[in-house]
Design a protein around this motif. Structure first.
Motif, PDB file in Angstrom:
ATOM      1  N   ALA A   3      11.478  12.747  -6.618  1.00  0.00           N
ATOM      2  CA  ALA A   3      12.338  13.007  -5.872  1.00  0.00           C
ATOM      3  C   ALA A   3      12.304  12.631  -5.016  1.00  0.00           C
ATOM      4  O   ALA A   3      13.119  11.311  -4.479  1.00  0.00           O
ATOM      5  N   ARG A   4      11.731  12.622  -3.826  1.00  0.00           N
ATOM      6  CA  ARG A   4      11.438  12.464  -1.845  1.00  0.00           C
ATOM      7  C   ARG A   4      11.183  11.296  -2.139  1.00  0.00           C
ATOM      8  O   ARG A   4      11.133  10.390  -1.372  1.00  0.00           O
ATOM      9  N   ARG A   5      10.408  10.414  -3.005  1.00  0.00           N
ATOM     10  CA  ARG A   5       9.231   9.629  -2.755  1.00  0.00           C
ATOM     11  C   ARG A   5      10.098   8.448  -3.345  1.00  0.00           C
ATOM     12  O   ARG A   5       9.966   7.255  -2.598  1.00  0.00           O
ATOM     13  N   ARG A   6      10.794   8.872  -4.548  1.00  0.00           N
ATOM     14  CA  ARG A   6      11.593   7.486  -5.026  1.00  0.00           C
ATOM     15  C   ARG A   6      13.093   7.487  -4.008  1.00  0.00           C
ATOM     16  O   ARG A   6      13.403   6.682  -3.997  1.00  0.00           O
ATOM     17  N   ARG A   7      13.251   8.706  -3.505  1.00  0.00           N
ATOM     18  CA  ARG A   7      14.111   8.526  -2.293  1.00  0.00           C
ATOM     19  C   ARG A   7      13.374   6.933  -1.463  1.00  0.00           C
ATOM     20  O   ARG A   7      14.763   6.141  -0.689  1.00  0.00           O
ATOM     21  N   ARG A   8      12.261   6.844  -1.345  1.00  0.00           N
ATOM     22  CA  ARG A   8      12.160   6.932   0.230  1.00  0.00           C
ATOM     23  C   ARG A   8      11.802   4.873  -0.438  1.00  0.00           C
ATOM     24  O   ARG A   8      12.010   4.271   0.579  1.00  0.00           O
ATOM     25  N   TYR A   9      11.602   5.021  -1.181  1.00  0.00           N
ATOM     26  CA  TYR A   9      11.074   3.662  -1.655  1.00  0.00           C
ATOM     27  C   TYR A   9      12.900   2.762  -2.118  1.00  0.00           C
ATOM     28  O   TYR A   9      12.750   1.670  -1.738  1.00  0.00           O
ATOM     29  N   PHE A  10      13.377   3.456  -2.468  1.00  0.00           N
ATOM     30  CA  PHE A  10      15.326   2.969  -2.729  1.00  0.00           C
ATOM     31  C   PHE A  10      15.490   3.052  -1.144  1.00  0.00           C
ATOM     32  O   PHE A  10      15.839   1.525  -1.019  1.00  0.00           O
ATOM     33  N   ALA A  11      15.257   3.265  -0.849  1.00  0.00           N
ATOM     34  CA  ALA A  11      15.656   3.518   1.188  1.00  0.00           C
ATOM     35  C   ALA A  11      15.251   1.805   1.213  1.00  0.00           C
ATOM     36  O   ALA A  11      15.854   0.949   2.380  1.00  0.00           O
ATOM     37  N   LEU A  12      13.495   1.710   1.494  1.00  0.00           N
ATOM     38  CA  LEU A  12      12.781   0.430   1.932  1.00  0.00           C
ATOM     39  C   LEU A  12      13.836  -0.785   1.093  1.00  0.00           C
ATOM     40  O   LEU A  12      13.767  -1.515   1.783  1.00  0.00           O
ATOM     41  N   MET A  13      13.361  -0.332   0.124  1.00  0.00           N
ATOM     42  CA  MET A  13      13.939  -1.671  -0.556  1.00  0.00           C
ATOM     43  C   MET A  13      16.111  -1.683  -0.093  1.00  0.00           C
ATOM     44  O   MET A  13      15.999  -3.072  -0.068  1.00  0.00           O
ATOM     45  N   ALA A  14      16.342  -0.856  -0.361  1.00  0.00           N
ATOM     46  CA  ALA A  14      17.603  -1.234   0.522  1.00  0.00           C
ATOM     47  C   ALA A  14      17.674  -1.836   1.656  1.00  0.00           C
ATOM     48  O   ALA A  14      18.792  -2.794   1.658  1.00  0.00           O
ATOM     49  N   VAL A  15      16.700  -1.812   2.512  1.00  0.00           N
ATOM     50  CA  VAL A  15      16.731  -2.049   3.821  1.00  0.00           C
ATOM     51  C   VAL A  15      16.662  -3.702   3.689  1.00  0.00           C
ATOM     52  O   VAL A  15      17.112  -4.487   4.665  1.00  0.00           O
ATOM     53  N   CYS A  16      15.082  -3.702   2.916  1.00  0.00           N
ATOM     54  CA  CYS A  16      14.941  -5.006   2.229  1.00  0.00           C
ATOM     55  C   CYS A  16      16.101  -6.554   2.283  1.00  0.00           C
ATOM     56  O   CYS A  16      16.514  -7.047   2.277  1.00  0.00           O
ATOM     57  N   LEU A  17      17.053  -5.968   1.077  1.00  0.00           N
ATOM     58  CA  LEU A  17      18.126  -6.154   0.406  1.00  0.00           C
ATOM     59  C   LEU A  17      18.691  -6.836   1.678  1.00  0.00           C
ATOM     60  O   LEU A  17      19.330  -8.009   1.618  1.00  0.00           O
ATOM     61  N   VAL A  18      19.321  -5.409   2.603  1.00  0.00           N
ATOM     62  CA  VAL A  18      20.329  -5.876   3.776  1.00  0.00           C
ATOM     63  C   VAL A  18      19.869  -6.679   4.358  1.00  0.00           C
ATOM     64  O   VAL A  18      20.259  -7.449   4.863  1.00  0.00           O
ATOM     65  N   VAL A  52       4.980   3.507  -0.258  1.00  0.00           N
ATOM     66  CA  VAL A  52       4.785   4.773   0.380  1.00  0.00           C
ATOM     67  C   VAL A  52       5.722   5.182  -0.953  1.00  0.00           C
ATOM     68  O   VAL A  52       5.092   6.929  -1.050  1.00  0.00           O
ATOM     69  N   GLY A  53       5.836   4.369  -1.680  1.00  0.00           N
ATOM     70  CA  GLY A  53       6.394   5.555  -3.013  1.00  0.00           C
ATOM     71  C   GLY A  53       5.766   5.785  -4.525  1.00  0.00           C
ATOM     72  O   GLY A  53       5.995   7.025  -4.872  1.00  0.00           O
ATOM     73  N   ASN A  54       4.159   5.187  -4.026  1.00  0.00           N
ATOM     74  CA  ASN A  54       3.086   6.245  -4.583  1.00  0.00           C
ATOM     75  C   ASN A  54       1.753   7.160  -3.836  1.00  0.00           C
ATOM     76  O   ASN A  54       0.948   6.935  -4.599  1.00  0.00           O
ATOM     77  N   ARG A  55       2.554   6.704  -2.790  1.00  0.00           N
ATOM     78  CA  ARG A  55       1.708   8.207  -2.386  1.00  0.00           C
ATOM     79  C   ARG A  55       1.750   9.167  -2.463  1.00  0.00           C
ATOM     80  O   ARG A  55       3.143   9.719  -2.713  1.00  0.00           O
ATOM     81  N   ARG A  56       0.486   9.531  -2.681  1.00  0.00           N
ATOM     82  CA  ARG A  56       0.333  11.013  -2.861  1.00  0.00           C
ATOM     83  C   ARG A  56       0.674  12.519  -1.687  1.00  0.00           C
ATOM     84  O   ARG A  56       0.160  11.798  -0.429  1.00  0.00           O
TER      85      ARG A  56
END
Length: 89
Positions: A3-18, A52-56
């Motif tokens: 969940a933490r990785r997924r949140r980071r991924y979506f946050a970065l993609m939201a910044v990209c879209l903005v 970031v989303g796939n980092r272990r």
């Protein structure tokens, strides 16, 4: 964890879209070079977000299988082809 990785991924993609949408919606009205710069930054974010989303993380258990004890080769089947394309007889 996941969940933490997924949140980071979506946050970065939201910044990209903005960045991308705001660059061409209103920033270009004041400065085209700034809008282009924002798009360049937005272009770099998706690969970074994938990394970031796939980092272990240390508490993840990916690929933590115990090492196999000198495994035996798989049993051969009749008519099985070898690596060079010949049939074993």
């Amino acid at each position: 964890m996941y969940a933490r990785r997924r949140r980071r991924y979506f946050a970065l993609m939201a910044v990209c879209l903005v960045l991308f949408v705001s660059a061409w919606a209103f920033v270009r009205l004041w400065s085209v070079p700034a809008a282009i710069g924002m798009c360049v930054v937005a272009m770099v974010i998706p690969p970074v977000a994938a990394i970031v989303g796939n980092r272990r993380e240390p508490d993840d258990r990916w690929w933590d299988e115990p090492p196999k004890e000198e495994s035996e080769p798989p049993p051969e089947r009749p008519g099985q082809r070898h690596g060079d394309g010949r049939r074993r007889r």
